[in-house]
Write a protein that holds these residues in place. Structure first.
Motif, short mmCIF file in Angstrom:
data_model
loop_
_atom_site.label_atom_id
_atom_site.label_comp_id
_atom_site.label_asym_id
_atom_site.label_seq_id
_atom_site.Cartn_x
_atom_site.Cartn_y
_atom_site.Cartn_z
N ALA A 15 0.80 -1.23 0.00
CA ALA A 15 0.00 0.00 0.00
C ALA A 15 0.83 1.28 0.00
O ALA A 15 0.30 2.34 -0.33
CB ALA A 15 -0.94 -0.02 1.20
N LEU A 16 2.09 1.21 0.39
CA LEU A 16 2.93 2.42 0.30
C LEU A 16 3.77 2.32 -0.98
O LEU A 16 4.53 1.36 -1.18
CB LEU A 16 3.84 2.54 1.53
N ASP A 17 3.64 3.35 -1.82
CA ASP A 17 4.33 3.38 -3.12
C ASP A 17 5.85 3.32 -2.93
O ASP A 17 6.41 4.07 -2.13
CB ASP A 17 3.93 4.71 -3.78
N ARG A 18 6.51 2.43 -3.69
CA ARG A 18 7.96 2.30 -3.51
C ARG A 18 8.68 3.61 -3.83
O ARG A 18 9.72 3.90 -3.24
CB ARG A 18 8.52 1.15 -4.36
N ALA A 19 8.11 4.42 -4.76
CA ALA A 19 8.77 5.68 -5.13
C ALA A 19 8.89 6.60 -3.91
O ALA A 19 9.88 7.33 -3.76
CB ALA A 19 8.00 6.37 -6.24
N GLU A 20 7.89 6.56 -3.05
CA GLU A 20 7.95 7.40 -1.84
C GLU A 20 9.08 6.95 -0.92
O GLU A 20 9.79 7.76 -0.33
CB GLU A 20 6.62 7.29 -1.07
N ILE A 21 9.22 5.63 -0.81
CA ILE A 21 10.28 5.09 0.05
C ILE A 21 11.64 5.43 -0.54
O ILE A 21 12.58 5.81 0.17
CB ILE A 21 10.11 3.56 0.18
N GLU A 22 11.74 5.34 -1.87
CA GLU A 22 13.02 5.57 -2.54
C GLU A 22 13.52 7.01 -2.42
O GLU A 22 14.71 7.27 -2.59
CB GLU A 22 12.92 5.11 -4.02
N THR A 23 12.62 7.94 -2.07
CA THR A 23 13.11 9.31 -1.83
C THR A 23 14.06 9.32 -0.65
O THR A 23 14.93 10.18 -0.55
CB THR A 23 11.95 10.30 -1.56
N LEU A 24 13.93 8.35 0.25
CA LEU A 24 14.83 8.29 1.42
C LEU A 24 15.93 7.24 1.28
O LEU A 24 17.02 7.39 1.83
CB LEU A 24 14.03 7.98 2.69
N THR A 25 15.62 6.16 0.56
CA THR A 25 16.57 5.03 0.53
C THR A 25 17.40 5.00 -0.74
O THR A 25 18.39 4.26 -0.81
CB THR A 25 15.81 3.69 0.59
N GLY A 26 17.01 5.74 -1.76
CA GLY A 26 17.59 5.51 -3.09
C GLY A 26 16.93 4.28 -3.66
O GLY A 26 16.03 3.69 -3.03
#
Ligand code: TXA
Ligand code: MG
Length: 325
Positions: A206-217
């Motif tokens: 449910a959480l878009d990977r693109a949002e996570i990638e803003t922090l993790t690369g």
């Protein structure tokens, strides 16, 4: 509550609301080792006290899970998470950005982690999330500890997004259903493992990977090149160093004996998964006893375990552990 047969068959689980008195009642059931279906913002979960191995075994029994997949532990914030796992600075940034919410983090298990080894399937990592739902966090607050909760569906069935789904599918094998209405998101949380070797997307959700990638690369996925070049990183199954001999009928010199039920003549069990032959108790003890014997013996003979009910899951894990050489 160790005897499975004495708990079933039984009445369909009562369906109650989300008032404070309802959450008090749910917390009581959880404290006594029972199972409560609870809403989260993603899907309904089937919750038990994560520190109570026998209660966790009941989750697998109710879901008819043929194998013991590790479960997500639900917490009410970063403070409780820090009791369960080692939180790296990057994990902390993900927590600050996305909790409460549909992000599950797989992190190294803390040394003093109180969670039953059955809930983490014997792994040295633990999956944790802080759901955005006042009913489940209200129960966590009341018991002041984490709730182990897989999605509240029978194994292989669709994940439940209403209390009626849960009651229909599992109502007669659990203790209580909290009706918090339809879940907002309707699909499970996104699961990301965070370790020294990087971040891996284990399950889109449910959480878009693109949002996570803003922090993790860029996140790697289990089959991407990044994961393949880091062998061992994705090792999801518990593997002992000691040699395991399954369905043993006798004890060889130098072997520890892991018993189930009454031992055969001439064998004195080093440890016994369940002296009375109770599969729920055996499941609760499985990983902790294997870890203990693995640390002390080069070889372990394991008594035969009946292959029905939770025994199927126990045998599945034992076979994987025995094959891990
Ligand atoms: O939205 C959700 O995540 C829902 C609600 C109830 O929170 N829960 C859920 O749990 O979907 P479940 O058990 O159906 O899925 C948990 C997944 C499993 O695929 C399991 O293999 C993985 O999390 N998992 C748990 N612990 C893990 C670990 N230590 N390492 C890798 N994967 C893990
Ligand atoms: Mg599921």
């Amino acid at each position: 509550m160790t005897d499975q047969s004495s708990r079933r068959p039984r009445q369909p689980a009562p369906i109650i609301g989300t008032e404070p008195a309802d959450l008090d009642r749910a917390a009581d059931v959880i404290r006594r080792g029972g199972l409560v279906a609870v809403p989260t913002e993603t899907v309904y979960g089937l919750a038990a006290d994560a520190a109570n191995g026998t209660a966790v075994a009941s989750i697998y029994a109710a879901k008819h899970r043929p194998e013991f997949n590790p479960l997500i532990c639900h917490v009410n914030g970063a403070e409780m998470a820090a009791r369960l796992a080692r939180i790296s600075p990057l994990a902390q940034r993900l927590i600050d950005a996305f909790w409460p919410g549909p992000l599950t983090l797989v992190l190294p298990r803390a040394d003093a982690c109180p969670v039953s080894e059955l809930a983490t399937a014997g792994l040295d990592t633990i999956a944790i999330r802080h759901p955005k739902n006042a009913a489940i966090t209200g129960i966590i607050e009341r018991i002041d500890g984490p709730l182990a909760a897989p999605s509240a569906n029978p194994s292989q069935a669709l994940s439940p997004t209403t209390a009626a789904h849960v009651a229909d599918a599992l109502g007669d094998s659990i203790d209580l259903v909290i009706d918090g209405g339809a879940t907002q998101l309707g699909i499970e949380s996104t699961i990301v493992s965070v370790s020294d070797s990087g971040c891996v997307l284990l399950r889109p959700g449910a959480l878009d990977r693109a949002e996570i990638e803003t922090l993790t690369g860029p996140l790697s996925t289990p089959d991407s090149a990044a994961a393949i070049t880091a062998p061992g990183m994705m090792k999801r199954h518990y593997a002992p160093r000691a040699k395991l001999r399954l369905e043993a009928r006798d004890q060889q010199p130098g072997e520890a004996w892991l018993g189930f039920g009454a031992p055969p003549d001439g064998v004195s069990p080093t440890l016994n998964l369940s002296p009375s032959g109770d599969l729920r108790e055996a499941a609760a003890n499985l990983f902790a006893m294997l870890h203990d014997l693995d640390a002390r013996y080069p070889a372990i003979a394991v008594a035969p375990i009946p292959d029905h009910g939770l025994g199927e899951g126990i045998n599945d894990r034992l076979k994987r552990a025995a094959a891990s050489f």
